[in-house]
Design an enzyme around this catalytic site. Structure first.
Site, PDB file in Angstrom:
ATOM      1  N   LYS A 119      -7.232  -1.043 -10.486  1.00 40.68           N
ATOM      2  CA  LYS A 119      -7.822  -1.857  -9.420  1.00 40.68           C
ATOM      3  C   LYS A 119      -9.121  -1.198  -8.946  1.00 40.68           C
ATOM      4  O   LYS A 119      -9.109  -0.095  -8.423  1.00 40.68           O
ATOM      5  CB  LYS A 119      -6.846  -1.984  -8.245  1.00 40.68           C
ATOM      6  CG  LYS A 119      -7.355  -2.786  -7.059  1.00 40.68           C
ATOM      7  CD  LYS A 119      -6.260  -2.887  -5.994  1.00 40.68           C
ATOM      8  CE  LYS A 119      -6.721  -3.678  -4.780  1.00 40.68           C
ATOM      9  NZ  LYS A 119      -7.699  -2.906  -3.967  1.00 40.68           N
ATOM     10  N   TYR A 166      -2.341   5.718  -5.003  1.00 40.21           N
ATOM     11  CA  TYR A 166      -3.355   6.768  -5.063  1.00 40.21           C
ATOM     12  C   TYR A 166      -2.763   7.915  -5.869  1.00 40.21           C
ATOM     13  O   TYR A 166      -1.713   8.456  -5.500  1.00 40.21           O
ATOM     14  CB  TYR A 166      -3.736   7.257  -3.663  1.00 40.21           C
ATOM     15  CG  TYR A 166      -4.461   6.244  -2.827  1.00 40.21           C
ATOM     16  CD1 TYR A 166      -5.801   5.960  -3.060  1.00 40.21           C
ATOM     17  CD2 TYR A 166      -3.806   5.568  -1.800  1.00 40.21           C
ATOM     18  CE1 TYR A 166      -6.475   5.031  -2.288  1.00 40.21           C
ATOM     19  CE2 TYR A 166      -4.474   4.637  -1.022  1.00 40.21           C
ATOM     20  CZ  TYR A 166      -5.809   4.379  -1.271  1.00 40.21           C
ATOM     21  OH  TYR A 166      -6.460   3.455  -0.506  1.00 40.21           O
ATOM     22  N   HIS A 193     -12.835  -2.632  -2.982  1.00 40.57           N
ATOM     23  CA  HIS A 193     -12.039  -2.110  -1.856  1.00 40.57           C
ATOM     24  C   HIS A 193     -12.443  -2.776  -0.538  1.00 40.57           C
ATOM     25  O   HIS A 193     -12.558  -2.135   0.502  1.00 40.57           O
ATOM     26  CB  HIS A 193     -12.191  -0.590  -1.769  1.00 40.57           C
ATOM     27  CG  HIS A 193     -11.039   0.107  -1.105  1.00 40.57           C
ATOM     28  ND1 HIS A 193      -9.726  -0.124  -1.449  1.00 40.57           N
ATOM     29  CD2 HIS A 193     -10.998   1.039  -0.121  1.00 40.57           C
ATOM     30  CE1 HIS A 193      -8.936   0.636  -0.705  1.00 40.57           C
ATOM     31  NE2 HIS A 193      -9.682   1.346   0.123  1.00 40.57           N
ATOM     32  N   ARG A 244     -15.356  -1.504   1.735  1.00 46.84           N
ATOM     33  CA  ARG A 244     -15.117  -0.366   2.626  1.00 46.84           C
ATOM     34  C   ARG A 244     -15.544   0.972   2.012  1.00 46.84           C
ATOM     35  O   ARG A 244     -15.408   2.008   2.646  1.00 46.84           O
ATOM     36  CB  ARG A 244     -13.628  -0.291   2.987  1.00 46.84           C
ATOM     37  CG  ARG A 244     -13.173  -1.427   3.879  1.00 46.84           C
ATOM     38  CD  ARG A 244     -11.653  -1.519   3.940  1.00 46.84           C
ATOM     39  NE  ARG A 244     -11.016  -0.334   4.509  1.00 46.84           N
ATOM     40  CZ  ARG A 244     -10.860  -0.102   5.806  1.00 46.84           C
ATOM     41  NH1 ARG A 244     -11.345  -0.980   6.699  1.00 46.84           N
ATOM     42  NH2 ARG A 244     -10.249   0.981   6.245  1.00 46.84           N
ATOM     43  N   SER A 251       0.828  -1.199   0.000  1.00 46.64           N
ATOM     44  CA  SER A 251       0.000   0.000   0.000  1.00 46.64           C
ATOM     45  C   SER A 251       0.866   1.253   0.000  1.00 46.64           C
ATOM     46  O   SER A 251       1.929   1.298   0.620  1.00 46.64           O
ATOM     47  CB  SER A 251      -0.905   0.004   1.236  1.00 46.64           C
ATOM     48  OG  SER A 251      -1.538   1.264   1.398  1.00 46.64           O
ATOM     49  N   GLY A 267     -11.511  -9.834  -2.673  1.00 49.66           N
ATOM     50  CA  GLY A 267     -12.709  -9.623  -1.876  1.00 49.66           C
ATOM     51  C   GLY A 267     -13.413 -10.901  -1.449  1.00 49.66           C
ATOM     52  O   GLY A 267     -13.954 -11.632  -2.283  1.00 49.66           O
ATOM     53  N   ARG A 300      -7.344  -9.064   4.142  1.00 49.69           N
ATOM     54  CA  ARG A 300      -7.518  -9.227   5.588  1.00 49.69           C
ATOM     55  C   ARG A 300      -6.902 -10.511   6.135  1.00 49.69           C
ATOM     56  O   ARG A 300      -6.309 -10.481   7.226  1.00 49.69           O
ATOM     57  CB  ARG A 300      -9.008  -9.146   5.941  1.00 49.69           C
ATOM     58  CG  ARG A 300      -9.605  -7.744   5.781  1.00 49.69           C
ATOM     59  CD  ARG A 300     -11.075  -7.737   6.189  1.00 49.69           C
ATOM     60  NE  ARG A 300     -11.665  -6.401   6.117  1.00 49.69           N
ATOM     61  CZ  ARG A 300     -12.352  -5.937   5.077  1.00 49.69           C
ATOM     62  NH1 ARG A 300     -12.520  -6.704   4.004  1.00 49.69           N
ATOM     63  NH2 ARG A 300     -12.866  -4.721   5.097  1.00 49.69           N
ATOM     64  N   THR A 342      -5.788   2.512  -7.750  1.00 48.16           N
ATOM     65  CA  THR A 342      -7.017   2.103  -7.084  1.00 48.16           C
ATOM     66  C   THR A 342      -8.170   2.964  -7.566  1.00 48.16           C
ATOM     67  O   THR A 342      -8.183   4.171  -7.340  1.00 48.16           O
ATOM     68  CB  THR A 342      -6.860   2.227  -5.562  1.00 48.16           C
ATOM     69  OG1 THR A 342      -5.725   1.473  -5.157  1.00 48.16           O
ATOM     70  CG2 THR A 342      -8.083   1.703  -4.842  1.00 48.16           C
TER      71      THR A 342
END
Length: 400
Positions: free
Chosen positions: A264, A142, A288, A291, A118, A320, A343, A168
């Protein structure tokens, strides 16, 4: 017992599934971290449906096939990955474990699994790249309103050997955070990155506006005012000004040929076609992690439409809700070439640091291999929609 069986590490009897890993990790993390990692937008319906969508499909196993030599590997970014799965870019790994992204990198390298980083990591992109060495890695990006911030990061990533940037996005005109989704627990907790951790890829001590109070961008009715002050996720990541026509070509010019440019957040056939027209290198079907827009399609529900629109002209990945090896099998059967998990890697990190991430990846590997064998296939490239049926609300099944 064979030599291979002897070399296989013993099962962790405390944690035999990703679902159990989630429960264990929840007890290991403080409330602020747990809520930040696990929460979805608003009621969390899209977060739940990302996983529940896999329950709409059943596998049609084939029999009397030689499955004595199962190969779970696949090629991604020119690298032979041990399984058709990578660790997706997620922010702030040091919240889960002091070793943070470095522990994740070591685990990915040891398990021969590609890693995404990230932009808002708690370890610099250079330090992660050094830990990974020649092992492939990609950077989630970003694209900020003040392009120099992004240009600087792109140049650093190229120098550090990143294979691609994942821009993203969510819709045809803006990054997937043109506005941030409403995450109620994050608001209630007044989430801030605790000391001593910092967003490592942005050195605010060198920011010309370091003494200016941080303020997000806004439109005053006449013109747009960009964000000001030291860079934070909430102030600088949202960028409602991006468009396919104005920014994709700029990004390709900045990144290529050293790094590929992926988009993405594609969730529709229309945007998949735009990605093809703008000649990006690949797309990731993503919402995402549920979220952002609550009520959006689950990624698995969006995948067939995107695959059909692309029609083999670009590689298609998906993320996801992937919590088991059978989920990976189903995603590949519906046309994805590769999947990403976010996650579960963080849960592994909270459980046992590097060892915990390796454990999560081992669970996926074992489940993918078992599923392939029991379904009657030995190569990931041989998995296709003929292996699936879809279950409707009445419980009836239909061939795809």
């Amino acid at each position: 017992m064979s030599a291979t069986a002897q070399d296989e590490p013993a099962h962790d009897l405390n944690c035999l599934t990703i679902a159990e890993l989630e429960e264990i990790a929840a007890d290991k993390m403080d409330k602020q971290t747990r809520d930040y990692y696990n929460e979805g937008a608003d009621s969390g319906s899209t977060l739940r449906e990302n996983h529940e969508a896999y329950g709409k499909y059943r596998i049609r196993p084939r029999v009397l096939r030689d499955i004595s030599a199962i190969d779970t590997s696949t090629t991604v970014f020119g690298h032979r990955n041990s399984i058709p799965l990578g660790v997706a870019p997620t922010a702030m790994h040091c919240l889960a474990h002091p070793d943070g992204e470095l522990a994740t990198a070591r685990a990915c390298k040891n398990k021969n699994v590609i890693m995404g980083l990230s932009s808002f990591s708690t370890t610099s992109l250079e330090d992660v790249a050094q830990e990974l060495g020649n092992h492939p890695h990609v950077l989630q990006l970003y694209l900020m309103e003040e392009r120099e911030h992004s240009r600087n990061m792109i140049q650093r990533a190229k120098k550090a050997g990143y294979k691609a940037v994942f821009l993203t996005v969510r819709n045809p005109i803006a990054v997937d955070t043109p506005m941030l989704g409403r995450r109620n627990q994050e608001i209630r907790n007044q989430f801030k990155l605790p000391a001593p951790f910092k967003v490592a890829n942005f050195d605010n001590s060198k920011n010309s506006q370091k003494n200016t109070p941080t303020r997000p961008g806004f439109h005053d009715g006449n013109e747009r005012h960009p964000p000001q002050g030291p860079i934070t996720f909430h102030s600088h990541a949202p960028n409602p000004t991006l468009t396919w026509d104005r920014h994709i070509e700029w990004l390709k010019k900045e990144c290529q040929p050293e790094m590929q440019v992926w988009v993405k957040g594609v969730m529709t056939g229309e945007d998949a076609e735009l990605a093809v027209q703008h000649q990006v290198d690949g797309i990731v079907v993503s919402n995402h992690g549920g979220r952002q827009l609550n009520g959006a399609l689950a990624t698995l529900d969006a995948l067939p439409e995107v695959v059909e629109a692309v029609n083999g002209r670009l590689p298609v990945h998906v993320d996801g809700g992937i919590r088991h090896g059978t989920d990976v099998f189903k995603a590949l059967a519906l046309g994805a070439q590769f999947v990403w998990i976010g996650r579960p890697a963080l849960w592994g990190l909270a459980y046992k640091g590097q060892e915990g991430v390796e454990h999560a990846l081992r669970l996926y590997h074992d489940e993918i291999k078992l599923c392939m064998g029991l379904a009657g296939t030995v190569k990931t490239t041989d998995i296709h929609k003929g292996y699936l049926v879809k279950v409707d609300k009445s419980g009836f099944v239909a061939r795809l």
